[in-house]
Design an enzyme around this catalytic site. Structure first.
Site, PDB file in Angstrom:
ATOM      1  N   HIS A   1      41.305  38.492  41.066  1.00  0.00           N
ATOM      2  CA  HIS A   1      41.261  39.766  40.336  1.00  0.00           C
ATOM      3  C   HIS A   1      42.671  40.300  40.063  1.00  0.00           C
ATOM      4  O   HIS A   1      42.821  41.334  39.407  1.00  0.00           O
ATOM      5  CB  HIS A   1      40.368  40.794  41.049  1.00  0.00           C
TER       6      HIS A   1
ATOM      7  N   ASP B   1      37.096  35.184  44.867  1.00  0.00           N
ATOM      8  CA  ASP B   1      38.305  35.913  44.459  1.00  0.00           C
ATOM      9  C   ASP B   1      39.553  35.176  44.951  1.00  0.00           C
ATOM     10  O   ASP B   1      40.194  35.589  45.913  1.00  0.00           O
ATOM     11  CB  ASP B   1      38.225  37.338  45.042  1.00  0.00           C
TER      12      ASP B   1
ATOM     13  N   SER C   1      45.899  43.669  47.704  1.00  0.00           N
ATOM     14  CA  SER C   1      45.069  42.551  47.254  1.00  0.00           C
ATOM     15  C   SER C   1      45.883  41.291  47.054  1.00  0.00           C
ATOM     16  O   SER C   1      46.996  41.348  46.547  1.00  0.00           O
ATOM     17  CB  SER C   1      44.438  42.879  45.894  1.00  0.00           C
TER      18      SER C   1
END
Ligand SMILES: *[C@@H]1O[C@H](CO)[C@@H](O)[C@H](O)[C@H]1NC(C)=O
Ligand SMILES: *[C@@H]1O[C@H](CO)[C@@H](O)[C@H](O)[C@H]1NC(C)=O
Ligand SMILES: *[C@@H]1O[C@H](CO)[C@@H](O)[C@H](O)[C@H]1NC(C)=O
Length: 271
Positions: free
Chosen positions: A84, A128, A221
């Site tokens: 992402h 992811d 992230s």
């Protein structure tokens, strides 16, 4: 979310109570909903500069907006991050501690190829994981190094303590330019299954003790969950208020894909 005004009120209340020398921890627990004070929200601290030499700051442009993520160097020209975090163009900065400075340890390298997992899905978030091939090989130094991937039979267990690092938000409204770190405990899958509708224990890890105000947050992230000096997870998602537990991609489930993809990239390189 707690808004600034409420927060200031809470601070004022705390201030007056502190003057009366009341026990602070009990008061915090009573007065504050989860995740409301700077630093408390992830419960981390600034890392010793360059103590995580595999850390990469991933810079990306998405629809004209610049964003940043974490990532980690696994080969001299390969960085792993979350899918992402994809954007175009992308580049990485290795060897950084304070990202607003031009530190002489830093190496900024553009991304040549970004390969998201073919089954990556944004809503709900799954698979992811993304492999970045760099334009040139990084020079390995005291500040820039590789993080090993787990072996096939290397599994994490609930209760195991692992570490994460990142340049993400240190509270709901505060960012930092210096690398921060925190130790987090791997949870039983049920802890995330009960909070996140689409948590999948085959491909994800549940990380962060719900009883503690320690977790990753916006901007972290893509960074690695490091257990016994190997990368076991990739920071993926969590709730919007910044409380644990949160979800990481389980790297051990993706080893065949990672190896095959990196080999493919290296074959393209050879004449
Ligand atoms: C980016 O732009 C595309 C179309 O140009 C749009 O479909 C997409 O939702 C946008 N993404 C974000 C994050 O704004
Ligand atoms: C943000 O964090 C820094 C470093 O911990 C701190 O000095 C600063 O006061 C914080 N700012 C706000 C608005 O909380
Ligand atoms: C969880 O992930 C595995 C591996 O990708 C997949 O086979 C399975 O269908 C997923 N489970 C759910 C409920 O989506």
């Amino acid at each position: 979310m707690l808004h600034r005004q409420t927060k200031d009120t809470v601070r004022a209340t705390l201030g007056s109570l502190l003057q009366k020398k009341q026990p602070l921890l009990i008061l915090l627990a009573v007065l504050l909903p989860a995740g409301t004070i700077a630093e408390e929200i992830i419960g981390g601290h600034e890392a010793q500069p360059h103590s995580h030499p595999y850390m990469a700051l991933v810079e990306l442009t998405l629809n004209g907006t610049e964003e940043q993520c974490g990532g980690f160097l696994v080969e001299e020209d390969i960085v792993l991050t979350a899918a992402h975090c994809w954007g175009s163009p992308m580049s990485v900065i290795l060897g950084a501690h304070d990202i607003v400075l031009q530190e002489n340890t830093q190496q900024e390298i553009p991304v040549k190829k970004a390969i998201r997992h073919p089954d990556h899905n944004n809503v709900p978030q799954s698979n992811d994981i993304m492999i970045l091939q760099l334009n040139t090989k990084a020079k390995l130094t005291a500040a820039v190094g590789l993080l090993p991937l787990p072996g096939e039979s290397d599994h994490v267990r609930p209760g195991q303590v692992c570490s994460v690092a990142g340049w993400g938000w240190i509270s709901e409204n505060n960012q930092t330019s210096k690398l921060h770190e925190v130790d987090l405990t791997v949870q039983e899958d049920i802890q995330c299954e009960s909070r996140y509708l689409n948590y999948n224990r085959t491909i994800q890890l549940c990380v962060g003790d719900p009883q503690k105000k320690m977790c990753t947050f916006k901007g972290d992230s893509g960074g690695p969950l490091v257990c016994k000096n190997v990368a076991q997870g990739i920071i993926s998602y969590g709730n919007t208020i910044g409380t644990p537990p949160r979800v990481s991609t389980k790297i051990s489930s993706f080893l065949p894909w990672i190896k095959k993809t990196i080999k493919g990239l290296q074959l393209e390189e050879s004449p």
